[in-house]
Design an enzyme around this catalytic site. Structure first.
Site, PDB file in Angstrom:
ATOM      1  N   LYS A 109      41.414  84.520 -15.291  1.00 30.30           N
ATOM      2  CA  LYS A 109      41.975  83.173 -15.223  1.00 30.30           C
ATOM      3  C   LYS A 109      43.005  83.001 -16.338  1.00 30.30           C
ATOM      4  O   LYS A 109      42.884  83.586 -17.419  1.00 30.30           O
ATOM      5  CB  LYS A 109      40.844  82.155 -15.376  1.00 30.30           C
ATOM      6  N   SER A 184      39.274  74.960 -10.671  1.00 27.23           N
ATOM      7  CA  SER A 184      40.527  75.321 -11.309  1.00 27.23           C
ATOM      8  C   SER A 184      40.774  76.834 -11.323  1.00 27.23           C
ATOM      9  O   SER A 184      41.844  77.282 -11.737  1.00 27.23           O
ATOM     10  CB  SER A 184      40.560  74.787 -12.745  1.00 27.23           C
ATOM     11  N   SER A 208      34.434  74.768 -11.094  1.00 27.16           N
ATOM     12  CA  SER A 208      35.704  75.491 -11.081  1.00 27.16           C
ATOM     13  C   SER A 208      35.627  76.974 -10.800  1.00 27.16           C
ATOM     14  O   SER A 208      36.663  77.624 -10.662  1.00 27.16           O
ATOM     15  CB  SER A 208      36.444  75.262 -12.403  1.00 27.16           C
TER      16      SER A 208
END
Length: 572
Positions: A109, A184, A208
Site C-alpha cells: 500500500k 483504502s 480498509s
C-alpha cells in the site's frame, strides 16, 4: 491560486515520474508473458519460495514474471503508485535466498515507508518528500528475502472504500471497470485480483483491507492492534488512537495468506517494531477440540445485506450446517451503538468542510483537522469524506435541528442518532468516548464468552463493489467491517461467489432509514453481474491463527461441495 498551481504541477510531475519509470524498464519487462512465466505465476507462494531456497529458481526470474503481470494489471486498473521495479532488480540479486520469503515479490500500500520513495498517499503537497529510511515492515521483509517491487493506490485521506486521488487518478475493479476495487487498500486489491502480485500489505481502520478483499475477490485477515508491524509508515491521521489503524497482509489465495502470516511471524516482528507484541505464531487444531460454535450476524440493524451478499452468507451457513457444525443466530450488543461510538472516535477532531457555489469556494477551517489539512486549494477530496466533514463541522445547533427533522418528520431514528453526535470533541468528551468504548467491548466480551462462540460470520458489506462515486452517500454504511475495529477483533474475508443477475435480483424493498435507502440505490444485480462476493469470519482479539483456521474450514467445505470460488484470470 498559487496553491492550486502547485497542486497541478505536483500531480503532473508524479504521473510523469510513474510513466517514465515504467517506460525506462528494460525491454524484457514489456515483452509478452510467456508460457513458462504463466506457470510460475500460477504457483502458490510457498512453492516459489521453496524453489528459490533450493536454487532451482532465481529471484530475478520471479521478479520479471510478477513485474510484467503487475504492469498489465496497472494498464487495466490504474492500481500502481510508486514503481520500484528498477530498484527491485538490485534487491533480487542480493536477497536472502534462505529466508522464509526468499525471492518473493511483495506489493505495498502507498502508505508503507520505503527509503528514498514518496508515500504521498494521494496528497499533492506530499509529493517529492521521500521517506528517509525503510519502515520496520520493509526491513523485516528484506531480511526475510522478500522483494518489494510496487506500491499501490489509495483514496486521499485513506478514509474511503474507493481509491482515487488527483495525484495518481482512480483505480478500477478488475472485475468491472465501473466499480471500485475497494478502499483504502483498493489498488492493492486490484493488483492481487488481477494476478500481478500474490503477497501484499494493507491497512485497516474501518474495513480498509476487508472491503477491498470483498469488492475484488481476494483474501485478508485484519490483525488486532499490536500483532503486526506498523512503525515508520505514512498516515493521514497521526496520533489517532481511538480506533487505531492496523497493518495486515492481503493475498491472492488463502494458502498464500497462511504462507505470508507464518513467514512474517517467524521473523519475530517484535524485534523490528516496538509496537508489536511478542506473540509467536501459534498452532491451532480446530478438528481435535470441542465442536466449533459459529454465530451468524445476518443484519446489523442499519443496512440489510443485499440479495447477493446474503446469498454468499447463506451458502457458507448451509455448508457448515450440513456438515454438523453448530451455527446459531447471534443476538449481540447493538452494532448500531458501536457505529455511533466508533464514528465519533474516528473523527473526533471533526474536519474541514467546503461549500461550493457556482463561482465561489468558501472553505471554513477549524483547528486540528488532521486528515484534510494537507489538501490544497482546488484539490479533490473523496466524496464521502467531503460529505462527512460537512456534517461534522456544522454548528451543533444546526445538527440538532437536522436530527429533530430526521427523527420527527422523516421518522428516521437511525440516521438522526448518528447525525446529532457528529461533532468535534473536547478532551473531556473524547475521554468519555474512550470509556464508552471499553464498556462496549466488555459487553461483547461477556456475550462471546458466556455463549461460547468461536467465530462470528457476517457479510463484509451490505453491497458487492460500489460504483465509482458511491461513497458520497455510502460512507455511512461501513458498519459490517467497522464494528470489528471498534472491538479490536481479528476479522478475515474470503471470496465465496459472484453476483448472479438470475439469483440476486431485488424484489420490492422498503428501506428502514436514509442510510439503507442510499445504499440500495446503488444495488443493481444486472449491472453487478460477475462481481465477487465475500464472507467475513470474525474471531476474538489476537486470534489471527484461529481465524485463519476457520477460513480454511469454510474454504475446504466449499471445495468439497463443488462450490469453490474461481479466481479472476485475465487474458493478457
Amino acid at each position: 491560486m498559487f496553491s492550486y498551481l502547485a497542486h497541478r504541477r505536483a500531480c503532473a510531475t508524479k504521473r510523469k515520474e510513474r510513466e517514465d519509470r515504467i517506460g525506462s524498464l528494460p525491454p524484457q519487462f514489456h515483452a509478452p508473458i510467456f508460457a513458462e512465466e504463466r506457470r510460475l505465476l500460477a504457483r502458490p507462494a510457498s512453492e516459489v519460495i521453496s524453489s528459490v531456497q533450493a536454487g532451482s529458481l532465481s529471484p530475478s526470474e520471479v521478479l520479471l514474471a510478477y513485474s510484467k503481470k503487475a504492469l498489465k494489471a496497472h494498464a487495466a486498473t490504474n492500481c500502481l503508485t510508486e514503481v520500484l521495479i528498477a530498484k527491485a532488480e538490485g534487491w533480487a540479486k542480493t536477497c536472502n535466498t534462505a529466508g522464509p520469503l526468499a525471492g518473493m515479490p511483495v506489493s505495498l500500500k502507498d502508505t508503507v515507508g520505503v527509503e528514498g520513495e514518496d508515500s504521498c498517499i494521494g496528497y499533492s503537497a506530499w509529493v517529492g518528500k521521500p521517506m528517509r529510511k525503510d519502515s520496520a515492515l520493509i526491513r523485516l521483509l528484506k531480511d526475510a528475502g522478500a522483494i518489494p517491487f510496487v506500491k499501490t493506490n489509495v483514496p486521499i485521506t485513506l478514509l474511503s472504500f474507493e481509491s482515487a486521488n488527483d495525484v495518481f487518478g482512480r483505480s478500477t475493479n478488475p472485475h468491472g471497470k465501473d466499480y471500485s476495487p475497494g478502499g483504502s487498500t483498493g489498488g492493492e486489491a486490484a493488483l492481487l485480483a488481477y494476478g500481478g502480485s500474490r503477497l501484499g500489505i494493507g491497512t485497516d481502520v474501518a474495513g480498509s483491507v476487508r472491503a477491498p478483499a470483498h469488492f475484488s475477490g481476494v483474501y485478508t485477515i485484519k490483525a488486532s492492534m499490536h500483532r503486526f508491524l506498523k512503525s515508520g509508515n505514512a498516515t493521514s491521521m497521526p496520533g489517532q488512537e481511538g480506533i487505531p489503524a492496523v497493518y495486515s497482509p492481503m493475498t491472492r489465495t488463502l494458502e498464500d495468506l497462511e504462507t505470508f502470516w507464518r513467514a512474517i511471524m517467524s521473523m519475530k516482528p517484535w524485534e523490528y517494531d516496538h509496537s508489536v507484541l511478542p506473540i509467536p505464531w501459534r498452532e491451532i487444531d480446530l478438528a481435535s477440540g470441542k465442536p466449533i460454535r459459529w454465530g451468524v450476524l445476518w443484519d446489523d440493524g442499519v443496512v440489510a445485506p443485499s440479495p447477493a451478499c446474503k446469498r454468499a452468507l447463506e451458502i457458507v451457513v448451509s455448508e457448515l450446517t450440513s456438515r454438523g457444525h453448530e451455527v446459531v443466530v447471534i443476538e449481540p450488543p447493538s452494532p448500531y451503538d458501536g457505529l455511533k461510538l466508533g464514528s465519533q472516535l474516528l473523527l473526533a477532531e471533526a474536519g474541514v468542510y467546503e461549500v461550493h457555489f457556482p463561482k465561489l469556494l468558501l472553505t471554513l477551517l477549524s483547528s486540528g483537522k488532521v486528515s484534510t489539512r494537507p489538501i490544497r486549494w482546488g484539490e479533490s477530496n473523496d466524496p464521502g469524506v467531503y460529505e462527512a466533514r460537512i456534517m461534522f463541522a456544522m454548528p451543533r445547533f444546526v445538527k440538532r435541528l437536522y436530527a429533530w427533522y430526521l427523527r420527527h418528520i422523516k421518522r428516521d431514528e437511525t440516521y438522526a442518532g448518528l447525525v446529532e453526535n457528529w461533532s468535534e470533541k473536547t478532551v473531556e468528551e473524547y475521554l468519555g468516548l474512550i470509556a464508552e468504548r471499553e464498556g462496549y467491548r466488555e459487553r461483547w466480551f461477556h456475550k462471546l464468552h458466556d455463549e461460547a462462540f468461536d467465530f462470528i460470520l457476517t457479510v463484509p458489506n451490505a453491497l458487492p463493489a460500489t460504483p465509482h462515486g458511491g461513497m458520497k452517500t455510502g460512507f455511512k454504511a461501513c458498519g459490517y467491517t467497522f464494528l470489528w475495529n471498534i472491538l479490536d477483533y481479528t476479522a478475515g474475508v474470503l471470496p465465496v461467489t459472484h453476483v448472479d443477475k438470475a439469483l440476486d435480483g431485488l424484489d420490492k424493498f422498503t428501506p428502514r432509514n436514509t442510510i439503507e435507502r442510499d445504499m440500495y440505490k446503488m444495488y443493481d444485480a444486472t449491472k453487478m453481474h460477475g462481481l465477487p462476493v465475500g464472507v467475513q469470519v470474525v474471531g476474538k482479539r489476537l486470534e489471527e491463527e484461529k481465524v485463519l483456521e476457520g477460513m480454511k474450514v469454510i474454504e475446504s467445505l466449499l471445495k468439497d461441495a463443488g462450490k469453490a470460488y474461481t479466481l479472476l484470470d485475465p487474458v493478457d
